[in-house]
Enzyme design. Structure first.
Site, PDB file in Angstrom:
ATOM      1  CE1 TYR A  16     -14.891   3.458  -2.396  1.00  0.00           C
ATOM      2  CE2 TYR A  16     -13.107   3.854  -3.923  1.00  0.00           C
ATOM      3  CZ  TYR A  16     -13.639   3.840  -2.629  1.00  0.00           C
ATOM      4  OH  TYR A  16     -12.801   4.011  -1.496  1.00  0.00           O
ATOM      5  NE  ARG A  22      -6.127  10.346   3.611  1.00  0.00           N
ATOM      6  CZ  ARG A  22      -4.753  10.616   3.117  1.00  0.00           C
ATOM      7  NH1 ARG A  22      -4.478  11.927   3.119  1.00  0.00           N
ATOM      8  NH2 ARG A  22      -3.794   9.545   2.702  1.00  0.00           N
ATOM      9  CE  LYS A  24      -3.485   2.322   2.466  1.00  0.00           C
ATOM     10  NZ  LYS A  24      -4.620   2.506   3.636  1.00  0.00           N
ATOM     11  NE  ARG A  84      -3.772   7.378   5.679  1.00  0.00           N
ATOM     12  CZ  ARG A  84      -4.330   8.237   6.893  1.00  0.00           C
ATOM     13  NH1 ARG A  84      -3.804   8.064   7.992  1.00  0.00           N
ATOM     14  NH2 ARG A  84      -5.632   8.530   6.481  1.00  0.00           N
ATOM     15  CE  LYS A 129      -6.211   1.865  -0.625  1.00  0.00           C
ATOM     16  NZ  LYS A 129      -6.778   1.877   0.735  1.00  0.00           N
ATOM     17  CB  SER A 156     -11.103   7.499  -3.482  1.00  0.00           C
ATOM     18  OG  SER A 156      -9.943   8.223  -2.963  1.00  0.00           O
ATOM     19  CD  GLU A 210       5.822  -3.835   3.746  1.00  0.00           C
ATOM     20  OE1 GLU A 210       5.008  -4.638   4.392  1.00  0.00           O
ATOM     21  OE2 GLU A 210       6.295  -2.685   4.285  1.00  0.00           O
TER      22      GLU A 210
HETATM   23  C1  PBG Z   1      -6.968   3.922   5.442  1.00  0.00           C
HETATM   24  C2  PBG Z   1      -7.559   3.736   3.941  1.00  0.00           C
HETATM   25  C3  PBG Z   1      -7.216   4.566   3.135  1.00  0.00           C
HETATM   26  C4  PBG Z   1      -7.790   3.945   1.923  1.00  0.00           C
HETATM   27  C5  PBG Z   1      -8.639   2.938   2.210  1.00  0.00           C
HETATM   28  N1  PBG Z   1      -8.018   2.733   3.601  1.00  0.00           N
HETATM   29  C6  PBG Z   1      -6.768   5.998   3.029  1.00  0.00           C
HETATM   30  C7  PBG Z   1      -5.186   6.355   3.448  1.00  0.00           C
HETATM   31  O1  PBG Z   1      -4.805   5.293   3.473  1.00  0.00           O
HETATM   32  O2  PBG Z   1      -5.068   7.106   3.521  1.00  0.00           O
HETATM   33  C8  PBG Z   1      -8.009   4.862   0.559  1.00  0.00           C
HETATM   34  C9  PBG Z   1      -9.167   4.310  -0.447  1.00  0.00           C
HETATM   35  C10 PBG Z   1      -9.411   5.068  -1.446  1.00  0.00           C
HETATM   36  O3  PBG Z   1      -8.816   6.045  -1.588  1.00  0.00           O
HETATM   37  O4  PBG Z   1     -10.343   4.756  -2.358  1.00  0.00           O
HETATM   38  N2  PBG Z   1      -7.421   2.998   6.260  1.00  0.00           N
END
Ligand code: PBG
Length: 343
Positions: free
Chosen positions: A332, A225, A215, A236, A267, A293, A252
């Site tokens: 989605y 967000r 990730k 992060r 991801k 997203s 990982e």
């Molecule tokens: C954090 C989390 C995130 C997403 C899924 N789980 C945001 C992040 O890591 O900042 C993002 C999913 C998306 O953008 O569709 N638990």
């Protein structure tokens, strides 16, 4: 007498176009299939204070996606099942006043996510897989995926090992509520082993772990967000991966498999298809990819302007993710794409 081509004119003897002559022929010879049974619909369940009169809240940067009430969540899950979608992945959106430094509301049995998981499992049983997002960020007042502490020099850090205790408790609470699969997305080292041990100790040997293994710290999470009303300031990058690295993803992923991950994930999807390809080649467990997203927002916004053909781009983007090696796709568009594919 047969006519022969003028001398010097090249006539192709290999003609790949033969396999493109009709839709039936193209379907017959396609190398990649999209199967809605392996789509996952990510969904947001919000604590709407006045639940009786509450309506689902639209998310402006994710047109068509909402923060659900419990009732609208169940209706949408039903629609997903009817379309053939294999799984839903629930993210909780608590009231701001229920957030705290350690994300207590994510673990509490009566927290917004655990309540929704329980209701969904009760309603749908094994008709659809219910996945729980196992992460603190929606529930912490600082918006980080872990608990904070201070290092020797006074800098705020995200405390890896202290966070593992919370993840273990959260995963057990989600399993108790009825999740088929828990899904640690916080990128803490050792999270999969710690969760596996906690689930087993609590008698949840049959609950699976879908690990966010590779990730990345991605700007493509922007709309998410808003979707979860994130309190995050900063970024992060202490725990999510650097976009410049690929080899690190293989490490990982291997660690997560060794720690007991049943499914691994890459991801985001589209900017990381090379990572997905390599993870798919080395993984000994099913591989998921998350069309995040920002990927959804890009296509939605361009389509709204008439710059892209929405439905064609949805299917093409999902096809690319599957072709790169994803067995399972979080999107989605899961319900809509499933319907498009059955036409
Ligand atoms: C954090 C989390 C995130 C997403 C899924 N789980 C945001 C992040 O890591 O900042 C993002 C999913 C998306 O953008 O569709 N638990």
């Amino acid at each position: 007498m047969t006519s022969s081509p003028a001398s010097g004119t090249y006539i192709p003897s290999r003609r790949p176009r033969r396999l493109r002559t009709s839709p039936v022929m193209r379907n017959f010879t396609a190398e990649t299939d999209l199967n809605p049974n392996r789509f996952v619909l990510p969904m947001f369940i919000a604590d709407h204070e006045n639940s009786a009169s509450a309506e689902p809240t639209p998310i402006s940067s994710l047109p068509g996606v909402v923060q659900h009430t419990e009732d609208s969540l169940l209706t949408a899950i039903e629609e997903a099942i009817e379309a053939g979608v294999g799984a839903v992945d629930l993210f909780g959106v608590p009231l701001p006043e229920d957030k705290d430094a350690t994300g207590t509301a994510g673990i509490a049995e009566d927290g917004v996510l655990n309540k929704a998981l329980a209701r969904a499992r009760k309603e749908f049983g094994d008709d659809v897989l219910i996945i729980a997002d196992t992460c603190l960020d929606e529930f912490t007042d600082h918006g980080h995926c872990g608990v904070l502490s201070t290092d020797r020099w006074g800098h705020t850090i995200i405390d890896n090992d202290a966070t593992l205790d919370s993840y273990a408790a959260m995963a057990v609470a989600q399993a108790e509520a009825g999740a088929h699969i828990v899904s640690p997305s916080g990128m803490m080292d050792g999270q999969v082993r710690r969760i596996r041990e906690a689930l087993d100790a609590a008698g949840h040997q049959d609950v699976s772990i879908m690990a966010y293994s590779a990730k990345y710290a991605s700007a493509f999470y922007g709309p998410f967000r808003e979707a979860v009303g994130s309190s995050l300031e900063g970024d992060r990058r202490q725990y999510q991966q650097d976009a410049r690295n690929l080899r690190e993803s293989l490490l990982e992923t291997q660690l997560d498999i060794d720690e007991g991950a049943d499914i691994v994930m890459v991801k985001p999807a589209m900017p990381y298809l090379d990572v997905l390809r390599e993870v798919a080649e080395m993984s000994t467990v099913p591989v998921a990819a998350y069309q995040v997203s920002g990927e959804y927002a890009m296509i939605s916004a361009a389509a709204e302007r008439g710059w892209l053909d929405r439905e064609a781009c949805i299917l093409e983007s999902l096809t690319g993710i599957a072709r790169a090696g994803a067995d399972i796709i979080l999107t989605y568009w899961a319900t809509e794409a499933a319907k498009l594919l059955s036409r």
